[in-house]
Design an enzyme around this catalytic site. Structure first.
Site, short mmCIF file in Angstrom:
data_model
loop_
_atom_site.label_atom_id
_atom_site.label_comp_id
_atom_site.label_asym_id
_atom_site.label_seq_id
_atom_site.Cartn_x
_atom_site.Cartn_y
_atom_site.Cartn_z
N GLY A 13 0.82 -1.22 0.00
CA GLY A 13 0.00 0.00 0.00
C GLY A 13 0.84 1.25 0.00
O GLY A 13 1.94 1.28 0.56
N ASP A 141 0.79 0.91 8.59
CA ASP A 141 0.44 0.00 9.69
C ASP A 141 1.39 0.11 10.88
O ASP A 141 1.09 -0.40 11.95
CB ASP A 141 0.43 -1.45 9.19
N MET A 187 -8.12 2.23 9.65
CA MET A 187 -7.37 1.11 9.08
C MET A 187 -6.60 0.38 10.18
O MET A 187 -6.28 0.98 11.22
CB MET A 187 -6.39 1.60 8.02
N ARG A 189 -5.75 -3.91 10.19
CA ARG A 189 -6.33 -5.26 10.23
C ARG A 189 -5.73 -6.07 11.38
O ARG A 189 -6.41 -6.87 12.00
CB ARG A 189 -6.04 -5.95 8.88
N GLU A 244 -10.45 -1.56 12.01
CA GLU A 244 -11.13 -2.49 11.11
C GLU A 244 -10.91 -3.94 11.50
O GLU A 244 -11.69 -4.81 11.15
CB GLU A 244 -10.69 -2.27 9.66
N TYR A 295 -9.22 5.06 1.78
CA TYR A 295 -7.97 5.59 1.23
C TYR A 295 -7.70 7.05 1.60
O TYR A 295 -6.57 7.51 1.49
CB TYR A 295 -7.95 5.46 -0.30
N LEU A 296 -8.75 7.78 1.99
CA LEU A 296 -8.51 9.19 2.36
C LEU A 296 -7.43 9.28 3.42
O LEU A 296 -6.60 10.19 3.40
CB LEU A 296 -9.79 9.85 2.91
N GLN A 297 -7.46 8.35 4.39
CA GLN A 297 -6.56 8.45 5.52
C GLN A 297 -5.09 8.25 5.14
O GLN A 297 -4.21 8.84 5.76
CB GLN A 297 -6.96 7.50 6.65
N ARG A 298 -4.82 7.45 4.14
CA ARG A 298 -3.42 7.20 3.81
C ARG A 298 -2.94 8.02 2.61
O ARG A 298 -1.77 7.93 2.23
CB ARG A 298 -3.16 5.71 3.60
#
Lengths: 418, 418
Positions: A13, A141, A187, A189, A244, A295-298
Site C-alpha cells: 500500500g 500499519d 485502518m 487489520r 477495522e 484511502y482518504l486516511q493514507r
C-alpha cells in the site's frame, strides 16, 4: 562516479509520503551521479523488465514528488515466496539486474518487502553477482520491527487525530436533537496503531474519542453497549473509533459479520463502522452516523505530519548512502533518542531482524479498561504527528500534485512467462 | 449605543465555517456595543430560554471561533411548522425575546430557518413587538435561493475535490494488482452540488473522477456498469463519486437498496458507496474499495476554502449591520459580480424570496452523458474552493480549536411545556 545502476522499487500500500522517500532517493543518487531506474508498479515492473528511466524526469518534478501523495512509480500487491518456491522469479530478478547493470537494489515496503530484499541479496551472493540490497521502511500499519516508527504512519495518525477531533465538534453541536453516536473506522487489520492515534484527538474522560476498539482486545458487545450508553448519558454523545481488525473472543472479525449476501444473493460489503452503528441503533435506539475514510486516511498529503515527511526523506537519503557504501542487507531505521524533546536519528539495521517480523503495539499502550490509550502511548505517538507540511496550492484551490512521464528503458530480455 | 439585545441562533447541520459567521456576528455587535445572546443548540435553546451570554467569552476565544469547525453554540434539527400549527412555540419565542429585551434576531441556517425567521417577524408585527429579523445563510447543500452560493459549501467542495484527487493517486498506483474501482460517497440527498465539486479534482476524459452519479439523473445500473468497465479497460482503474441521493428511474433511493435487515433481523445500514461497490464487484469482478467521509467532509476546517471563510465572515458582519439599520426580514446574500476575475459582494435579499425555496443545480452543469460536469459548472464552482485558510496548529500537531464556556443568562420565564 560509481559505475552501475541503482534500482528503486516499492511494494504494498502507498502512503502520503512514500513519494517523498522516492524523491529523496533520486535526488541523493543524482548528487552522487548515480543512474536510477525504478520498477514500474513495484517488483512486478522489475520482473516484467518495465523500468522507468528517472533521468527523463525533470529536477522540479522530482522535488515536487515530496509533496505528492500516492505512489508515482506505482506499487503492487505481489509477495514472492521462499527462494525454493519462487526460484524462477528470483532468478529473473537477477537476470534483469544483470541486463541493466543494477548494482544497488533499494526496495521500499513493509515486512514482506524486507524479506524479499533479503532473499534477493542471498541469491545474488549464491550466484556471485555483486549487488547491494537495502530495504526502505514504509507502512501506514507501523508494524515494522526494529525501527521506532514507520514512514507513512505519522501522517495517517495525524489525519486520524485531526479528523476525529473535527467530527467530534460536529457531533457535539448537534447531539441534542440529532446524531448521538458516531463511529469512525480506522485502518489496521492486525494492530491498533492507527486507532490508537485517534486517542490524540482528546484527553480526559469526557473528551472524544470516548471509546476506541482495538484488535488487541476482544470485542465484547454487551460491554461495548454499556459503555456507549453510559457515555451518551454522561456526555450527551459518544464518539467511537473502531479498528477495522477488531475480533470477538472466538477470533472472528467483526467486519465480516456486517457483510455477506443479501436475500437476492448480492454481495453486501462489510465494514466495522456500519456494523457497529447498526447494532447500536438496534440495541440502544440512538441516532447513529458512521464514517469510513478508507484511502482518504493514507493519501491525505494535504495534512501530512512534518515529522513523518522528514523521516520519509531521511530514510530515502540514507538508503542511497548505505547502498553506495556497500552496506548490504540493511534497512535505514528510525531510532528515537529522546521523548522530550523528541529527537531521532537514522541508523542501519540488518534486514534479517526485520524481515517477516511484526511489531505489536505494547500492551501498556492500551488503557486497563481496553477502550483508550495510556500516557506511554501518548508519549510515543504525539511527536509523530507534530508539525505541518502542506503542499503548495494552485490558483485553482487544489494542491499542486505532479505525475511522472514514466519513460521506460528499452527491454533487453525476452518477456517474462507469467 | 443601541438599547436592546441581539439574539443569535443557528439551526440545521453545522459546517466548517459556521463558527466563523458567529465570530463575525459577535465581533461586529461588540464594535457597535450591542449585547449578544446566543440560543444554546439553536432555536431549541431560545424556546427553553437557554441563552448563552456571549459577553462572558473572551475576545481571543471569539476570534478563534473563526478557525474552529462544528457549531460552538450548538445547533438542532427542529423545524417550526406554520404559524397556525406551531403558534404556541412562535409565541413562546416572542415571550423570550420580550423577557430579554431582544430587538434583533439573527437566525443562521438553510431554507427552513429562513422561513422561521420570516414567520417570527410576521408574528412580532402582529403583536406590535419591535423586532428586526435577519436570516444568515449557511448550508453545505448549497441549495438556498437568491444567494450565488452558501457559506459552508465552498469548504466541503474543497475537501471533496482534494480528497478525490488524493485517493485517485492512491488507486492509480495500485490498480495493476489491487483495487480497480473506488467509490466515494458525497453528501447531497436532494442535489448533486457536492458531488459536482468532486469534478474539480480532474479535467479530461481519463482524469479522475471518471464517473459522477448525480441525484438529478436517474441511476441506470446497466449503463453505469458499462461505463465502469470501459473506464477500467481504457484507464486501468475507475474512480466513481456518488451522491448519497441518487435514485433509480422509479424514484427509489439507491442508498436504501443497500440497507434493510440481515437474516438475523439486524439493521443493515445502507449507503450508496458500499452498495455500488458490492454490485460492481458482483457484476464485473473487479476489486473494489469505497469511502464514506460522512461528517469529515463538513467539519474539515483544516482544509477550508479561503473564499468560503471570507464569505462566512462577511455575511455575519452584514447581518449585524442590516439588523442594526432595522432592515427587517432580509438575508445577506452573496452576489457574484464577475467570474474572471472572481468578484463578489454581499447584498440584502428579502427572506420571502428565500424561505422554503430550493436552488437546483442548473441543468447545463451536468455533462450530456450524465456522468460529469461541464465548463459552466467549473466556472461556477472553481472560485468557491480557491484559497487556503488553515487553522493555527499547536506544538502537539493538532489544530488549536476552541470551545466556549456557554454561560447561560438567568431565566426569567416559567419553563417551556415540551
Amino acid at each position: 562516479m560509481p559505475s552501475g545502476t541503482l534500482l528503486y522499487a516499492q511494494s504494498g500500500g502507498v502512503t502520503a509520503v512514500i513519494n517523498a522517500t522516492a524523491s529523496a532517493v533520486i535526488q541523493t543518487a543524482r548528487a552522487h551521479k548515480v543512474r536510477v531506474l525504478a520498477g514500474r508498479n513495484g517488483i512486478l515492473g522489475v520482473l516484467r523488465e518495465e523500468l522507468i528511466d528517472t533521468s527523463k524526469e525533470p529536477a522540479g518534478v522530482i522535488r515536487s514528488l515530496a509533496h505528492t501523495p500516492g505512489g508515482a512509480f506505482g506499487s503492487c500487491r505481489v509477495k514472492l515466496k521462499s527462494l525454493d518456491q519462487d526460484r524462477a522469479k528470483y532468478e529473473r530478478l537477477l537476470e534483469v539486474f544483470r541486463a541493466h547493470d543494477v548494482r544497488w537494489f533499494l526496495y521500499n515496503g513493509g515486512n514482506d518487502s524486507a524479506d524479499t530484499a533479503l532473499k534477493v541479496s542471498q541469491l545474488a551472493a549464491e550466484f556471485d553477482y555483486p549487488l547491494t540490497c537495502v530495504g526502505v521502511p514504509k507502512t501506514v500499519d507501523n508494524d515494522l520491527a526494529v525501527t521506532d516508527c514507520c514512514p507513512g504512519f505519522g501522517s495517517v495518525a495525524k489525519f486520524t487525530a485531526v479528523s476525529v477531533r473535527e467530527c467530534a465538534l460536529d457531533v457535539a453541536a448537534m447531539a441534542d436533537t440529532s446524531t448521538k453516536v458516531f463511529v469512525y473506522e480506522a485502518m489496521g487489520r492486525h494492530a491498533g496503531w492507527i486507532a490508537a492515534a485517534a486517542g490524540l484527538a482528546g484527553n480526559g474522560e469526557d473528551a472524544a474519542p470516548h471509546l476506541i476498539l482495538f484488535p488487541e482486545r476482544p470485542y465484547d458487545e454487551a460491554d461495548f453497549f454499556a459503555k456507549v450508553k453510559a457515555t451518551v448519558e454522561r456526555v450527551g454523545y459518544c464518539v467511537v473509533v473502531a479498528s477495522e481488525g477488531i475480533q470477538t473472543a472466538d477470533g472472528k472479525f467483526v467486519a465480516d459479520a456486517g457483510g455477506g449476501e443479501d436475500s437476492f444473493g448480492h454481495t453486501q460489503l462489510g465494514g466495522v463502522a456500519s456494523f457497529l452503528a447498526g447494532r447500536v441503533k438496534d440495541a440502544l435506539g440512538y441516532k447513529v452516523h458512521w464514517a469510513l475514510p478508507d484511502y482518504l486516511q493514507r493519501s491525505a498529503r494535504h495534512l501530512a505530519s512534518k515529522t513523518d515527511l522528514d523521516q520519509a526523506q531521511a530514510v530515502g537519503r540514507k538508503a542511497v548512502e548505505f547502498a553506495l557504501k556497500g552496506m548490504n542487507s540493511v534497512m535505514p531505521v528510525i531510532v528515537r533518542t529522546s521523548d522530550m524533546p523528541y529527537r531521532w536519528k537514522v541508523e542501519a539495521a540488518p534486514l534479517s531482524q526485520i524481515a517477516n517480523h511484526e511489531k505489536k503495539m505494547p500492551d501498556d499502550f492500551i488503557r486497563a479498561d481496553g477502550y483508550g490509550i495510556t500516557a506511554p502511548a501518548r508519549r510515543y505517538l504525539e511527536p509523530l504527528i507534530r508539525g505541518e507540511a502542506p503542499p503548495p496550492y494552485g490558483r485553482d484551490g487544489l494542491p499542486k500534485y505532479v505525475s511522472l512521464k514514466q519513460t521506460l528503458v528499452e527491454k533487453k530480455l525476452p518477456p517474462l512467462a507469467e
